[in-house]
Scaffold this motif. Structure first.
Motif, PDB file in Angstrom:
ATOM      1  N   THR A 230      -1.318   6.874   4.712  1.00 16.72           N
ATOM      2  CA  THR A 230      -1.453   5.791   5.208  1.00 16.72           C
ATOM      3  C   THR A 230      -2.644   4.663   4.473  1.00 16.72           C
ATOM      4  O   THR A 230      -2.362   3.434   4.292  1.00 16.72           O
ATOM      5  N   ALA A 231      -3.751   5.100   4.556  1.00 15.65           N
ATOM      6  CA  ALA A 231      -4.906   4.336   3.969  1.00 15.65           C
ATOM      7  C   ALA A 231      -4.625   4.032   2.386  1.00 15.65           C
ATOM      8  O   ALA A 231      -5.050   2.913   2.045  1.00 15.65           O
ATOM      9  N   ILE A 232      -3.962   4.997   1.713  1.00 18.01           N
ATOM     10  CA  ILE A 232      -3.570   4.705   0.164  1.00 18.01           C
ATOM     11  C   ILE A 232      -2.570   3.505   0.495  1.00 18.01           C
ATOM     12  O   ILE A 232      -2.787   2.763  -0.686  1.00 18.01           O
ATOM     13  N   THR A 233      -1.632   3.531   1.066  1.00 18.27           N
ATOM     14  CA  THR A 233      -0.577   2.576   0.985  1.00 18.27           C
ATOM     15  C   THR A 233      -1.356   1.108   1.333  1.00 18.27           C
ATOM     16  O   THR A 233      -0.922   0.344   0.528  1.00 18.27           O
ATOM     17  N   LEU A 234      -2.026   0.918   2.278  1.00 14.95           N
ATOM     18  CA  LEU A 234      -2.897  -0.033   2.614  1.00 14.95           C
ATOM     19  C   LEU A 234      -3.766  -0.643   1.361  1.00 14.95           C
ATOM     20  O   LEU A 234      -3.722  -1.813   1.200  1.00 14.95           O
ATOM     21  N   ALA A 235      -4.490   0.395   0.874  1.00 16.91           N
ATOM     22  CA  ALA A 235      -5.286   0.055  -0.107  1.00 16.91           C
ATOM     23  C   ALA A 235      -4.762  -0.368  -1.628  1.00 16.91           C
ATOM     24  O   ALA A 235      -5.378  -1.353  -2.211  1.00 16.91           O
ATOM     25  N   THR A 236      -3.763  -0.040  -1.620  1.00 14.96           N
ATOM     26  CA  THR A 236      -2.566  -0.358  -2.897  1.00 14.96           C
ATOM     27  C   THR A 236      -2.284  -2.007  -2.795  1.00 14.96           C
ATOM     28  O   THR A 236      -2.088  -2.502  -3.763  1.00 14.96           O
ATOM     29  N   THR A 237      -2.501  -2.704  -1.680  1.00 15.16           N
ATOM     30  CA  THR A 237      -2.094  -3.987  -1.480  1.00 15.16           C
ATOM     31  C   THR A 237      -3.170  -4.842  -1.780  1.00 15.16           C
ATOM     32  O   THR A 237      -2.963  -6.010  -2.014  1.00 15.16           O
ATOM     33  N   LEU A 238      -4.261  -4.253  -2.058  1.00 17.73           N
ATOM     34  CA  LEU A 238      -5.408  -5.234  -2.358  1.00 17.73           C
ATOM     35  C   LEU A 238      -5.401  -5.607  -3.950  1.00 17.73           C
ATOM     36  O   LEU A 238      -4.904  -4.741  -4.893  1.00 17.73           O
ATOM     37  N   THR A 239      -5.542  -6.988  -4.183  1.00 18.27           N
ATOM     38  CA  THR A 239      -5.428  -7.502  -5.473  1.00 18.27           C
ATOM     39  C   THR A 239      -6.597  -8.083  -6.111  1.00 18.27           C
ATOM     40  O   THR A 239      -7.550  -8.101  -5.476  1.00 18.27           O
ATOM     41  N   ALA A 240      -6.441  -8.207  -7.275  1.00 19.17           N
ATOM     42  CA  ALA A 240      -7.597  -8.462  -8.357  1.00 19.17           C
ATOM     43  C   ALA A 240      -8.199  -9.708  -7.734  1.00 19.17           C
ATOM     44  O   ALA A 240      -9.234 -10.189  -7.715  1.00 19.17           O
ATOM     45  N   ARG A 241      -7.096 -10.656  -7.637  1.00 21.99           N
ATOM     46  CA  ARG A 241      -7.373 -12.152  -7.057  1.00 21.99           C
ATOM     47  C   ARG A 241      -8.360 -12.128  -6.132  1.00 21.99           C
ATOM     48  O   ARG A 241      -9.318 -12.994  -5.872  1.00 21.99           O
ATOM     49  N   GLU A 242      -7.941 -11.278  -4.868  1.00 21.15           N
ATOM     50  CA  GLU A 242      -8.843 -11.219  -3.725  1.00 21.15           C
ATOM     51  C   GLU A 242     -10.241 -10.618  -4.018  1.00 21.15           C
ATOM     52  O   GLU A 242     -11.301 -11.162  -3.802  1.00 21.15           O
ATOM     53  N   VAL A 243     -10.184  -9.615  -4.756  1.00 20.96           N
ATOM     54  CA  VAL A 243     -11.665  -8.891  -5.155  1.00 20.96           C
ATOM     55  C   VAL A 243     -12.469  -9.813  -5.774  1.00 20.96           C
ATOM     56  O   VAL A 243     -13.903  -9.879  -5.615  1.00 20.96           O
ATOM     57  N   LEU A 244     -11.926 -10.486  -6.718  1.00 17.89           N
ATOM     58  CA  LEU A 244     -12.875 -11.346  -7.663  1.00 17.89           C
ATOM     59  C   LEU A 244     -13.040 -12.671  -7.296  1.00 17.89           C
ATOM     60  O   LEU A 244     -13.965 -13.490  -7.965  1.00 17.89           O
ATOM     61  N   ASP A 245     -12.660 -13.160  -6.122  1.00 19.29           N
ATOM     62  CA  ASP A 245     -12.909 -14.220  -5.630  1.00 19.29           C
ATOM     63  C   ASP A 245     -14.160 -14.534  -4.806  1.00 19.29           C
ATOM     64  O   ASP A 245     -14.296 -13.513  -3.761  1.00 19.29           O
ATOM     65  N   ASP A 246     -15.168 -14.893  -5.249  1.00 22.44           N
ATOM     66  CA  ASP A 246     -16.469 -15.116  -4.397  1.00 22.44           C
ATOM     67  C   ASP A 246     -16.167 -15.723  -3.066  1.00 22.44           C
ATOM     68  O   ASP A 246     -17.273 -15.403  -2.212  1.00 22.44           O
ATOM     69  N   ARG A 247     -15.326 -16.434  -2.816  1.00 22.60           N
ATOM     70  CA  ARG A 247     -15.242 -17.111  -1.407  1.00 22.60           C
ATOM     71  C   ARG A 247     -14.691 -16.155  -0.414  1.00 22.60           C
ATOM     72  O   ARG A 247     -14.807 -16.436   0.843  1.00 22.60           O
ATOM     73  N   LEU A 248     -14.337 -14.782  -0.635  1.00 20.81           N
ATOM     74  CA  LEU A 248     -13.906 -14.088   0.222  1.00 20.81           C
ATOM     75  C   LEU A 248     -15.049 -12.857   0.400  1.00 20.81           C
ATOM     76  O   LEU A 248     -15.539 -12.397  -0.366  1.00 20.81           O
ATOM     77  N   GLY A 249     -15.338 -12.853   1.608  1.00 18.85           N
ATOM     78  CA  GLY A 249     -16.420 -11.754   1.925  1.00 18.85           C
ATOM     79  C   GLY A 249     -15.722 -10.284   1.812  1.00 18.85           C
ATOM     80  O   GLY A 249     -14.521 -10.197   2.258  1.00 18.85           O
ATOM     81  N   SER A 250     -16.635  -9.454   1.725  1.00 18.60           N
ATOM     82  CA  SER A 250     -16.282  -8.115   1.650  1.00 18.60           C
ATOM     83  C   SER A 250     -15.609  -7.628   3.001  1.00 18.60           C
ATOM     84  O   SER A 250     -14.701  -6.829   2.915  1.00 18.60           O
ATOM     85  N   ALA A 251     -16.451  -8.005   4.101  1.00 20.75           N
ATOM     86  CA  ALA A 251     -16.004  -7.499   5.376  1.00 20.75           C
ATOM     87  C   ALA A 251     -14.524  -7.915   5.687  1.00 20.75           C
ATOM     88  O   ALA A 251     -13.783  -7.428   6.429  1.00 20.75           O
ATOM     89  N   ASP A 252     -14.206  -9.401   5.213  1.00 19.68           N
ATOM     90  CA  ASP A 252     -13.121 -10.051   5.495  1.00 19.68           C
ATOM     91  C   ASP A 252     -11.802  -9.010   4.629  1.00 19.68           C
ATOM     92  O   ASP A 252     -10.882  -8.943   5.282  1.00 19.68           O
ATOM     93  N   LEU A 253     -12.350  -8.886   3.402  1.00 22.29           N
ATOM     94  CA  LEU A 253     -11.351  -7.920   2.808  1.00 22.29           C
ATOM     95  C   LEU A 253     -10.945  -6.565   3.415  1.00 22.29           C
ATOM     96  O   LEU A 253      -9.745  -6.268   3.274  1.00 22.29           O
ATOM     97  N   LEU A 254     -11.980  -6.148   4.034  1.00 23.70           N
ATOM     98  CA  LEU A 254     -11.533  -4.588   4.489  1.00 23.70           C
ATOM     99  C   LEU A 254     -10.876  -5.114   5.784  1.00 23.70           C
ATOM    100  O   LEU A 254     -10.178  -4.067   5.996  1.00 23.70           O
ATOM    101  N   TYR A 255     -11.422  -5.829   6.550  1.00 19.51           N
ATOM    102  CA  TYR A 255     -10.554  -6.156   7.744  1.00 19.51           C
ATOM    103  C   TYR A 255      -9.031  -6.581   7.522  1.00 19.51           C
ATOM    104  O   TYR A 255      -8.311  -5.966   8.327  1.00 19.51           O
ATOM    105  N   ARG A 256      -8.802  -7.226   6.548  1.00 19.50           N
ATOM    106  CA  ARG A 256      -7.237  -7.250   5.839  1.00 19.50           C
ATOM    107  C   ARG A 256      -6.549  -6.352   5.756  1.00 19.50           C
ATOM    108  O   ARG A 256      -5.300  -5.991   6.123  1.00 19.50           O
TER     109      ARG A 256
END
Length: 326
Positions: A230-256
């Motif tokens: 399940t964790a892998i399935t959720l992790a695969t939804t993370l996109t480059a656009r999200e990770v490389l966007d300085d405006r999004l905090g890491s805590a927010d990305l992990l929460y998503r």
């Protein structure tokens, strides 16, 4: 908050006493690595986002963009792995192959100091790009090996694992290493690209831990397997656009990604510009050369040495260096 300043060498000191850093950025990203785990599940991981530090590291080198992109991924990977060290030392990656990118080195200390070096044949890279504008890591490296090393300092042996390059991306190559050398389940996704704000990189690394392996869990082995998938399935939804966007905090990305899976984040760790060169260190190296070699290296009475990690030139007067006599 990020801290930027410059340090200037004390040029009046003799070379063997001058331990100051060259004029390179003193840049720290306070929350570069965010560790996390999933409560009551055998899953823990790290989200790495070096931010502007990526651009600072990559743009000091004149490698082609496709090489710098792979170097950024390597930096994010070693930052994730070094953050798990329980001692003072460093974690390094070395990839060596017969392709246009002959050598890629990246390392990170337990304190988060990052550096890298890439040696590429620019003509061969240009030919590759004509045939394939978006080459993979495998296209760049060719056939060869990838090695991961842990260095605890001069008083201990370096622990190193080496495997044949396998996979198309550096993410796949790293996963292959963990599956064959470390023999435990590890999921790796690496990111790097040039954005409007400059180069940015990131990594999401997760590992499956044994039941009772440091995180309490009353789940059955079957439930643990399901939680990992399940964790892998959720992790695969993370996109480059999200990770490389300085405006999004890491805590927010992990929460998503994992808020429904009992997400618990740990203490963030800093990342920094981490070259460790100095005039004193290079002076000591030059002192080991025979006199004839030093004379040959000198141009108009000056020996120039370049640090391949920070791309800084150090200049020594030949008269400063005594060298090794027969």
């Amino acid at each position: 908050m990020q801290r930027v300043c410059a340090m200037t060498s004390n040029i009046s000191s003799p070379a063997f006493l001058d331990t100051s850093r060259p004029d390179t950025p003193d840049l720290v990203v306070p929350q570069g690595v965010v560790p996390f785990y999933l409560d009551n599940r055998p899953v823990r991981g790290r989200l790495v986002r070096p931010g502007v530090l990526t651009d600072t590291l990559l743009t000091r080198h004149d490698n082609p963009d496709c090489v710098l992109r792979l170097a950024g991924e390597a930096l994010a990977l070693v930052a994730a792995l070094a953050s798990a060290l329980k001692f003072q030392g460093s974690f390094s990656l070395q990839a060596k192959g017969d392709g246009p990118l002959g050598l890629l080195l990246a390392d990170c200390t337990d304190a988060g100091a990052l550096r890298f070096h890439a040696r590429s044949d620019d003509e061969a890279v240009a030919e590759l790009l004509k045939a394939n504008p978006n080459p993979t890591a495998a296209d760049l490296l060719g056939k060869g090996y990838i090695a991961f090393s842990v260095d605890q300092g001069p008083d201990t042996d370096i622990h190193q694992g080496i495997v044949e390059i396998s996979g198309q991306s550096l993410s796949e190559m790293a996963a292959h290493y963990f599956a064959t050398s470390e023999q435990h389940a590890c999921w790796v996704k690496l990111f790097c690209d040039k954005t409007e704000a400059g180069w940015r990189a990131g990594a999401l690394v997760m590992e499956k831990i044994a039941m009772g392996g440091g995180i309490e869990s009353d789940a059955t082995p079957e439930e643990g397997d399901d939680a990992w998938e399940t964790a892998i399935t959720l992790a695969t939804t993370l996109t480059a656009r999200e990770v490389l966007d300085d405006r999004l905090g890491s805590a927010d990305l992990l929460y998503r990604l994992f808020h429904a899976e009992g997400l618990i984040t740990g203490q963030p760790r800093a990342l920094a510009f981490g070259c460790r060169c100095s005039r004193a260190r290079l002076s000591s190296l030059l002192e080991t050369f025979p006199l004839d070699d030093l004379d040959h290296m000198a141009k108009d009475g000056t020996i120039t040495m370049n640090c391949q990690f920070c791309n800084h030139d150090f200049h020594f007067q030949r008269s400063e260096i005594s060298g090794k006599t027969a």
